[in-house]
Design a protein around this motif. Structure first.
Motif, PDB file in Angstrom:
ATOM      1  N   ALA A  57       0.851  -1.191   0.000  1.00  0.00           N
ATOM      2  CA  ALA A  57       0.000   0.000   0.000  1.00  0.00           C
ATOM      3  C   ALA A  57       0.887   1.242   0.000  1.00  0.00           C
ATOM      4  O   ALA A  57       1.956   1.231   0.620  1.00  0.00           O
ATOM      5  CB  ALA A  57      -0.907  -0.010   1.225  1.00  0.00           C
ATOM      6  N   PRO A  58       0.485   2.289  -0.709  1.00  0.00           N
ATOM      7  CA  PRO A  58      -0.768   2.456  -1.455  1.00  0.00           C
ATOM      8  C   PRO A  58      -0.687   2.018  -2.912  1.00  0.00           C
ATOM      9  O   PRO A  58      -1.570   2.345  -3.702  1.00  0.00           O
ATOM     10  CB  PRO A  58      -0.986   3.973  -1.367  1.00  0.00           C
ATOM     11  CG  PRO A  58       0.408   4.533  -1.402  1.00  0.00           C
ATOM     12  CD  PRO A  58       1.269   3.558  -0.639  1.00  0.00           C
ATOM     13  N   PHE A  59       0.351   1.255  -3.279  1.00  0.00           N
ATOM     14  CA  PHE A  59       0.519   0.830  -4.667  1.00  0.00           C
ATOM     15  C   PHE A  59      -0.274  -0.439  -5.000  1.00  0.00           C
ATOM     16  O   PHE A  59      -0.226  -0.925  -6.117  1.00  0.00           O
ATOM     17  CB  PHE A  59       1.997   0.566  -4.972  1.00  0.00           C
ATOM     18  CG  PHE A  59       2.867   1.785  -4.903  1.00  0.00           C
ATOM     19  CD1 PHE A  59       2.429   3.006  -5.406  1.00  0.00           C
ATOM     20  CD2 PHE A  59       4.133   1.725  -4.347  1.00  0.00           C
ATOM     21  CE1 PHE A  59       3.236   4.129  -5.357  1.00  0.00           C
ATOM     22  CE2 PHE A  59       4.952   2.842  -4.295  1.00  0.00           C
ATOM     23  CZ  PHE A  59       4.500   4.054  -4.807  1.00  0.00           C
ATOM     24  N   ASP A  60      -0.983  -0.988  -4.022  1.00  0.00           N
ATOM     25  CA  ASP A  60      -1.686  -2.260  -4.223  1.00  0.00           C
ATOM     26  C   ASP A  60      -3.081  -2.075  -4.801  1.00  0.00           C
ATOM     27  O   ASP A  60      -3.914  -2.968  -4.717  1.00  0.00           O
ATOM     28  CB  ASP A  60      -1.762  -3.026  -2.903  1.00  0.00           C
ATOM     29  CG  ASP A  60      -2.441  -2.248  -1.794  1.00  0.00           C
ATOM     30  OD1 ASP A  60      -2.659  -1.020  -1.954  1.00  0.00           O
ATOM     31  OD2 ASP A  60      -2.742  -2.850  -0.743  1.00  0.00           O
ATOM     32  N   ARG A  61      -3.340  -0.929  -5.379  1.00  0.00           N
ATOM     33  CA  ARG A  61      -4.635  -0.647  -5.981  1.00  0.00           C
ATOM     34  C   ARG A  61      -4.554  -0.733  -7.492  1.00  0.00           C
ATOM     35  O   ARG A  61      -3.476  -0.790  -8.058  1.00  0.00           O
ATOM     36  CB  ARG A  61      -5.129   0.727  -5.511  1.00  0.00           C
ATOM     37  CG  ARG A  61      -5.524   0.728  -4.034  1.00  0.00           C
ATOM     38  CD  ARG A  61      -5.523   2.131  -3.432  1.00  0.00           C
ATOM     39  NE  ARG A  61      -6.089   2.160  -2.100  1.00  0.00           N
ATOM     40  CZ  ARG A  61      -5.464   1.764  -0.993  1.00  0.00           C
ATOM     41  NH1 ARG A  61      -4.220   1.320  -1.072  1.00  0.00           N
ATOM     42  NH2 ARG A  61      -6.050   1.831   0.185  1.00  0.00           N
ATOM     43  N   LYS A  62      -5.715  -0.731  -8.124  1.00  0.00           N
ATOM     44  CA  LYS A  62      -5.813  -0.865  -9.575  1.00  0.00           C
ATOM     45  C   LYS A  62      -6.367   0.423 -10.179  1.00  0.00           C
ATOM     46  O   LYS A  62      -7.021   1.212  -9.488  1.00  0.00           O
ATOM     47  CB  LYS A  62      -6.727  -2.037  -9.946  1.00  0.00           C
ATOM     48  CG  LYS A  62      -6.305  -3.376  -9.379  1.00  0.00           C
ATOM     49  CD  LYS A  62      -5.022  -3.864 -10.034  1.00  0.00           C
ATOM     50  CE  LYS A  62      -4.690  -5.293  -9.634  1.00  0.00           C
ATOM     51  NZ  LYS A  62      -4.346  -5.427  -8.198  1.00  0.00           N
ATOM     52  N   PRO A  63      -6.121   0.633 -11.489  1.00  0.00           N
ATOM     53  CA  PRO A  63      -6.707   1.807 -12.138  1.00  0.00           C
ATOM     54  C   PRO A  63      -8.218   1.848 -11.943  1.00  0.00           C
ATOM     55  O   PRO A  63      -8.904   0.837 -12.107  1.00  0.00           O
ATOM     56  CB  PRO A  63      -6.337   1.601 -13.610  1.00  0.00           C
ATOM     57  CG  PRO A  63      -5.070   0.814 -13.566  1.00  0.00           C
ATOM     58  CD  PRO A  63      -5.241  -0.122 -12.406  1.00  0.00           C
ATOM     59  N   GLY A  64      -8.699   3.014 -11.555  1.00  0.00           N
ATOM     60  CA  GLY A  64     -10.126   3.180 -11.308  1.00  0.00           C
ATOM     61  C   GLY A  64     -10.509   3.010  -9.853  1.00  0.00           C
ATOM     62  O   GLY A  64     -11.608   3.424  -9.448  1.00  0.00           O
ATOM     63  N   ASP A  65      -9.633   2.393  -9.035  1.00  0.00           N
ATOM     64  CA  ASP A  65      -9.921   2.281  -7.604  1.00  0.00           C
ATOM     65  C   ASP A  65      -9.875   3.656  -6.950  1.00  0.00           C
ATOM     66  O   ASP A  65      -9.284   4.601  -7.476  1.00  0.00           O
ATOM     67  CB  ASP A  65      -8.895   1.376  -6.906  1.00  0.00           C
ATOM     68  CG  ASP A  65      -9.072  -0.090  -7.234  1.00  0.00           C
ATOM     69  OD1 ASP A  65     -10.086  -0.438  -7.872  1.00  0.00           O
ATOM     70  OD2 ASP A  65      -8.186  -0.892  -6.859  1.00  0.00           O
ATOM     71  N   LYS A  66     -10.463   3.740  -5.786  1.00  0.00           N
ATOM     72  CA  LYS A  66     -10.396   4.970  -5.009  1.00  0.00           C
ATOM     73  C   LYS A  66      -8.984   5.130  -4.439  1.00  0.00           C
ATOM     74  O   LYS A  66      -8.436   4.179  -3.872  1.00  0.00           O
ATOM     75  CB  LYS A  66     -11.419   4.930  -3.877  1.00  0.00           C
ATOM     76  CG  LYS A  66     -11.464   6.194  -3.029  1.00  0.00           C
ATOM     77  CD  LYS A  66     -12.497   6.064  -1.927  1.00  0.00           C
ATOM     78  CE  LYS A  66     -12.525   7.321  -1.062  1.00  0.00           C
ATOM     79  NZ  LYS A  66     -13.539   7.200   0.031  1.00  0.00           N
ATOM     80  N   PRO A  67      -8.357   6.302  -4.603  1.00  0.00           N
ATOM     81  CA  PRO A  67      -7.019   6.489  -4.017  1.00  0.00           C
ATOM     82  C   PRO A  67      -7.024   6.280  -2.510  1.00  0.00           C
ATOM     83  O   PRO A  67      -8.058   6.450  -1.845  1.00  0.00           O
ATOM     84  CB  PRO A  67      -6.691   7.942  -4.382  1.00  0.00           C
ATOM     85  CG  PRO A  67      -7.521   8.228  -5.592  1.00  0.00           C
ATOM     86  CD  PRO A  67      -8.797   7.464  -5.379  1.00  0.00           C
TER      87      PRO A  67
END
Length: 427
Positions: free
Chosen positions: A391-401
């Protein structure tokens, strides 16, 4: 209940409910060796231009970083040659270990073949980042060392590199450095410390000079002052504001900013103050800085541990794009961030962490067809090295920051508490 009560005290007063006794570096008058090192550190006559010293790029008044806001510093014989990277701060290096790969790599007197160790590390899991403490057994990742790529193991070794770099102090050889040292006003101090014949031994003269510079950095308290508001808060001598407290919690939260996953924020088990780095290496995929002269060549890529400025791990491509995690102490005073200086404010840095994975179109340029050029400062074949798991890089495009803008401002408020020079009511 005691923890709940402590949390209430912290929230209402800003005081640390569990103050600690920090084991700070001892202070004493500088040794004769360190005094000599200080003279060398400020001596412009050791450069080809006669205008540049160590202090030119590592100003004491600017936390031993650059005094200006240039993207890179200018040097060379004519003081017009652009540097390759922004100089990192020289502060808080007194506990830096030599470069190694994997746990306990330096617990032996047998020389380590880094390339062999790196080859054995292929396929090993990355160390899981957690809130503010070092992993119990670091995975097989690079750690320690000096410079952005760890290519120097000691302050002594680090000190020599700028003297010979053609875009810095630009001496042609160690022998040329020795000739300048032999003509310096302080050569008699060398003779007092090392004997009357020291100037006739060029190699020894340079070696001892660099050792002296290292001793200056180890002994002078200004290189590791520990006088930030956060240090005083840890010891129960200062109070944090509501924004600073909230920022600290977000900084440490493994599901939010997760800064402390790499920038360790807690004192060690034996009471040493936190250095706000785990001294490990990460590939973050920061955008290319088009303003750097060296980046005008589209074929050039600065890939950190695997080159081009260090050569021993060039074949270990699992480390391409990895750079040393710097201390965040005094980072709020810096003019440039990351190894390529692509960002100039902490707001920009935090936006990168917050949006790189969820909104890459706001971080990276677009090609002629409109496609986002993700990780554009690293060849595509090495994009798999970039951290997408913590985290916070474990998200995908379109996810909430992970963070709101208000939360980012509170984190920055906390990071400002890491600046040295805070005055307590009793100081």
């Amino acid at each position: 209940m005691p923890d709940a009560a402590g949390a209430i005290v912290e929230k209402l007063t800003g005081a640390n409910p569990h103050p600690v006794k920090l084991i700070l570096p001892p202070t004493a008058p500088l040794s004769a060796m360190a005094q000599l090192g200080k003279q060398i550190f400020f001596d412009t006559s050791l450069s080809a231009s006669g205008k540049q010293s160590c202090a030119s790029c590592h100003s004491p008044e600017h936390s031993y970083g650059p005094a200006n806001n240039l993207g890179v510093q200018l040097g060379g014989a004519d003081m017009q040659q652009a540097g390759y990277r922004p100089p990192p701060s020289l502060t808080y290096l007194y506990r830096q270990q030599p470069f190694s790969i994997g746990p306990d790599a330096n617990d032996t007197d047998v020389p380590v073949d880094l390339a062999q160790v790196a080859s054995q590390a292929l396929g090993s899991a990355r160390a899981q980042k957690n809130a503010g403490v070092a992993p119990a057994a670091p995975a097989m990742v690079p750690q320690g060392g000096l410079f952005w790529d760890g290519r120097a193991d000691t302050l002594q070794g680090q000190a020599l590199v700028p003297l010979l770099n053609p875009v810095e102090m630009a001496n042609s050889s160690p022998a040329e450095v020795a000739r300048k040292l032999a003509s310096a006003t302080y050569i008699d101090k060398f003779k007092q410390l090392f004997g009357a014949n020291i100037e006739s031994n060029a190699s020894l003269l340079v070696t001892e000079a660099m050792f002296a510079v290292g001793r200056y950095q180890m002994e002078d308290p200004s290189f590791h002052a520990f006088t930030s508001k956060y240090d005083y808060w840890l010891q129960g001598k200062a109070r944090l504001s509501a924004a600073e407290l909230h920022g600290m919690k977000l900084f440490n939260d493994p599901n939010k900013a997760n800064c402390a996953g790499c920038h360790l924020s807690k004192p060690t088990a034996d009471g040493l103050p936190p250095l706000f780095t785990d001294t490990q290496y990460e590939a973050l995929g920061v955008p290319r800085n088009a303003a750097l002269a060296i980046n005008k060549d589209p074929r050039f890529f600065d890939m950190g541990v695997c080159g081009p400025f260090r050569h021993d791990l060039a074949e270990q491509t699992q480390y391409c794009g990895m750079f040393l995690t710097p201390t965040l102490r005094n980072s709020a005073n810096r003019h440039l961030y990351f190894h390529n200086g692509v960002y100039r404010t902490l707001e920009q840095v935090m936006d990168f962490y917050n949006l790189r994975s969820t909104n890459p179109e706001k971080i990276y340029p677009h090609d002629a067809s409109g496609k986002v050029e993700t990780y554009n400062d690293l060849p595509a074949r090495y994009h798999g090295n970039v951290d997408i798991s913590d985290a916070p890089f474990d998200r995908k495009p379109g996810d909430k920051p992970a963070m709101t803008q208000d939360e980012i401002q509170d984190i920055i408020a906390f990071m400002n508490t890491l600046n040295d020079g805070y005055k307590t009511s009793g100081s």
